[in-house]
Motif scaffolding. Structure first.
Motif, mmCIF file in Angstrom:
data_model
loop_
_atom_site.group_PDB
_atom_site.id
_atom_site.type_symbol
_atom_site.label_atom_id
_atom_site.label_comp_id
_atom_site.label_asym_id
_atom_site.label_seq_id
_atom_site.Cartn_x
_atom_site.Cartn_y
_atom_site.Cartn_z
ATOM 1 N N THR A 191 0.728 -1.285 -0.001
ATOM 2 C CA THR A 191 0.099 0.047 0.138
ATOM 3 C C THR A 191 0.791 1.295 -0.013
ATOM 4 O O THR A 191 2.125 1.117 0.495
ATOM 5 N N SER A 192 0.315 2.352 -0.632
ATOM 6 C CA SER A 192 1.066 3.578 -0.366
ATOM 7 C C SER A 192 0.275 4.354 0.867
ATOM 8 O O SER A 192 -0.662 4.107 1.201
ATOM 9 N N VAL A 193 1.060 5.262 1.334
ATOM 10 C CA VAL A 193 0.589 6.132 2.499
ATOM 11 C C VAL A 193 0.598 7.676 1.947
ATOM 12 O O VAL A 193 1.844 8.085 1.513
ATOM 13 N N TYR A 194 -0.392 8.339 2.470
ATOM 14 C CA TYR A 194 -0.366 9.819 2.247
ATOM 15 C C TYR A 194 -0.850 10.414 3.753
ATOM 16 O O TYR A 194 -1.602 10.053 4.329
ATOM 17 N N LEU A 195 0.166 11.420 4.070
ATOM 18 C CA LEU A 195 -0.027 12.170 5.259
ATOM 19 C C LEU A 195 -0.234 13.535 4.978
ATOM 20 O O LEU A 195 0.471 13.995 4.250
ATOM 21 N N PHE A 196 -1.075 14.121 5.766
ATOM 22 C CA PHE A 196 -1.342 15.776 5.497
ATOM 23 C C PHE A 196 -1.584 16.523 6.793
ATOM 24 O O PHE A 196 -2.139 15.604 7.624
ATOM 25 N N ASN A 197 -1.583 17.662 6.719
ATOM 26 C CA ASN A 197 -2.099 18.431 8.068
ATOM 27 C C ASN A 197 -1.292 17.954 9.276
ATOM 28 O O ASN A 197 0.010 18.227 9.093
ATOM 29 N N LYS A 198 -1.851 17.375 10.275
ATOM 30 C CA LYS A 198 -1.288 17.197 11.485
ATOM 31 C C LYS A 198 -0.268 15.856 11.401
ATOM 32 O O LYS A 198 0.367 15.401 12.349
ATOM 33 N N HIS A 199 -0.399 15.013 10.165
ATOM 34 C CA HIS A 199 0.163 13.586 10.007
ATOM 35 C C HIS A 199 -0.093 12.924 11.108
ATOM 36 O O HIS A 199 0.755 11.838 11.420
ATOM 37 N N VAL A 200 -1.133 12.707 11.554
ATOM 38 C CA VAL A 200 -1.820 11.646 12.537
ATOM 39 C C VAL A 200 -2.600 10.579 12.030
ATOM 40 O O VAL A 200 -2.532 9.640 12.825
ATOM 41 N N ILE A 201 -3.273 10.574 10.840
ATOM 42 C CA ILE A 201 -3.743 9.529 10.218
ATOM 43 C C ILE A 201 -2.867 9.191 8.897
ATOM 44 O O ILE A 201 -2.561 10.129 8.042
ATOM 45 N N GLN A 202 -2.703 7.847 8.997
ATOM 46 C CA GLN A 202 -2.080 7.296 7.490
ATOM 47 C C GLN A 202 -3.196 6.963 6.504
ATOM 48 O O GLN A 202 -4.175 6.054 6.842
ATOM 49 N N HIS A 203 -3.405 7.878 5.563
ATOM 50 C CA HIS A 203 -4.529 7.462 4.403
ATOM 51 C C HIS A 203 -3.839 6.356 3.414
ATOM 52 O O HIS A 203 -2.601 6.977 2.706
ATOM 53 N N ARG A 204 -4.323 5.283 3.487
ATOM 54 C CA ARG A 204 -3.795 4.075 2.785
ATOM 55 C C ARG A 204 -4.321 4.227 1.262
ATOM 56 O O ARG A 204 -5.582 4.332 1.192
ATOM 57 N N PHE A 205 -3.559 4.133 0.247
ATOM 58 C CA PHE A 205 -4.143 3.846 -0.876
ATOM 59 C C PHE A 205 -3.353 2.982 -1.836
ATOM 60 O O PHE A 205 -2.430 2.611 -1.558
ATOM 61 N N CYS A 206 -3.929 2.773 -2.707
ATOM 62 C CA CYS A 206 -3.451 1.599 -4.039
ATOM 63 C C CYS A 206 -2.478 2.405 -4.897
ATOM 64 O O CYS A 206 -3.096 3.373 -5.571
ATOM 65 N N PRO A 207 -1.270 1.975 -4.891
ATOM 66 C CA PRO A 207 -0.398 2.662 -5.981
ATOM 67 C C PRO A 207 -0.771 2.361 -7.450
ATOM 68 O O PRO A 207 -0.304 3.079 -8.415
ATOM 69 N N THR A 208 -1.637 1.181 -7.492
ATOM 70 C CA THR A 208 -1.844 0.971 -9.064
ATOM 71 C C THR A 208 -3.206 1.577 -9.604
ATOM 72 O O THR A 208 -3.273 2.462 -10.436
ATOM 73 N N CYS A 209 -4.283 1.507 -8.665
ATOM 74 C CA CYS A 209 -5.686 2.077 -9.408
ATOM 75 C C CYS A 209 -5.949 3.581 -8.438
ATOM 76 O O CYS A 209 -6.729 4.179 -8.833
ATOM 77 N N GLY A 210 -5.314 3.808 -7.188
ATOM 78 C CA GLY A 210 -5.446 5.060 -6.726
ATOM 79 C C GLY A 210 -6.456 5.033 -5.916
ATOM 80 O O GLY A 210 -6.910 6.244 -4.975
ATOM 81 N N ILE A 211 -7.242 4.111 -5.505
ATOM 82 C CA ILE A 211 -8.522 4.118 -4.517
ATOM 83 C C ILE A 211 -8.131 3.864 -3.047
ATOM 84 O O ILE A 211 -7.011 3.284 -2.668
ATOM 85 N N HIS A 212 -8.583 4.666 -2.172
ATOM 86 C CA HIS A 212 -8.236 4.860 -0.833
ATOM 87 C C HIS A 212 -9.077 4.077 0.002
ATOM 88 O O HIS A 212 -10.303 4.483 0.487
ATOM 89 N N PRO A 213 -8.788 2.683 0.184
ATOM 90 C CA PRO A 213 -9.641 2.052 0.898
ATOM 91 C C PRO A 213 -10.051 1.893 2.602
ATOM 92 O O PRO A 213 -10.797 1.555 3.103
ATOM 93 N N TYR A 214 -8.859 2.439 3.130
ATOM 94 C CA TYR A 214 -8.784 2.577 4.475
ATOM 95 C C TYR A 214 -7.678 3.386 4.846
ATOM 96 O O TYR A 214 -6.756 4.060 4.306
ATOM 97 N N GLY A 215 -7.867 3.933 6.269
ATOM 98 C CA GLY A 215 -7.085 4.643 6.832
ATOM 99 C C GLY A 215 -6.524 4.134 8.381
ATOM 100 O O GLY A 215 -7.399 3.480 8.783
ATOM 101 N N GLU A 216 -5.550 4.600 9.016
ATOM 102 C CA GLU A 216 -5.144 4.315 10.140
ATOM 103 C C GLU A 216 -4.691 5.425 11.089
ATOM 104 O O GLU A 216 -4.171 6.348 10.502
ATOM 105 N N GLY A 217 -5.132 5.248 12.422
ATOM 106 C CA GLY A 217 -4.886 6.548 13.281
ATOM 107 C C GLY A 217 -5.071 5.834 14.755
ATOM 108 O O GLY A 217 -5.522 4.861 15.081
ATOM 109 N N LYS A 218 -5.174 7.095 15.637
ATOM 110 C CA LYS A 218 -5.669 6.618 16.859
ATOM 111 C C LYS A 218 -6.622 7.371 17.284
ATOM 112 O O LYS A 218 -6.900 8.557 16.856
ATOM 113 N N ALA A 219 -7.551 6.831 18.130
ATOM 114 C CA ALA A 219 -8.819 7.466 18.571
ATOM 115 C C ALA A 219 -8.426 8.524 19.877
ATOM 116 O O ALA A 219 -7.301 8.462 20.266
ATOM 117 N N PRO A 220 -9.350 9.253 20.070
ATOM 118 C CA PRO A 220 -8.947 10.374 21.102
ATOM 119 C C PRO A 220 -8.303 9.589 22.662
ATOM 120 O O PRO A 220 -7.513 10.288 23.113
#
Length: 118
Positions: free
Chosen positions: A58-87
Motif C-alpha cells: 500500500t502507499s501512504v499519504y499524510l497531511f495536516n497534522k500527520h496523525v492519520i495514515q491514509h492508505r491507498f493503492c499505488p496501482t488504481c489510486g483508490i483509498h480503501p482505509y486509513g489508520e490512526g488513533k482514537a482520542p
C-alpha cells in the motif's frame, strides 16, 4: 447483535482486506482530503481490520497534522482505509465503506463531521 465480517478491496484488487464489526452508520467528513475522495468512513478497532495484502504494497499519504495514515493503492489510486488513533489512544482503522462488497450505501445513516473546522 453479532458482528459481521465484510470483504473489501481497492478497485484493481491489489489491496484486499476484511473488517469485522457492526456497520450501523458511517461518517462523511468535509476536510480537504475527504471532500475530494468522497469517502464514507466506518471506524473499527485496528485489530478488526485484517489485511490480505502485505502492508508494504500500500502507499501512504499524510497531511495536516500527520496523525492519520491514509492508505491507498499505488496501482488504481483508490483509498480503501486509513489508520490512526482514537482520542483515547486506541489504534483505529477508518474503512471506506464504498470499498466493501455487497452493501447498500443508501441504507446507512450518515453522520457529517466538520473536518474543515479542525
Amino acid at each position: 447483535m453479532p458482528s459481521t465480517v465484510y470483504q473489501a478491496s481497492c478497485h484493481c484488487g491489489r489491496i484486499k482486506f476484511e473488517a469485522e464489526g457492526e456497520l450501523t452508520s458511517v461518517m462523511s467528513c468535509n476536510c480537504s482530503m475527504c471532500q475530494r475522495k468522497g469517502t464514507l468512513m466506518w471506524f473499527v478497532p485496528r485489530s478488526a481490520l485484517r489485511l490480505f495484502t502485505p502492508e508494504e504494497d500500500t502507499s501512504v499519504y499524510l497531511f495536516n497534522k500527520h496523525v492519520i495514515q491514509h492508505r491507498f493503492c499505488p496501482t488504481c489510486g483508490i483509498h480503501p482505509y486509513g489508520e490512526g488513533k482514537a482520542p483515547n489512544g486506541d489504534e483505529m482503522a477508518a474503512v471506506n465503506v464504498r470499498c466493501i462488497e455487497g452493501i447498500d450505501l443508501a441504507a446507512l445513516p450518515v453522520t457529517h463531521h466538520d473536518g474543515r473546522a479542525m
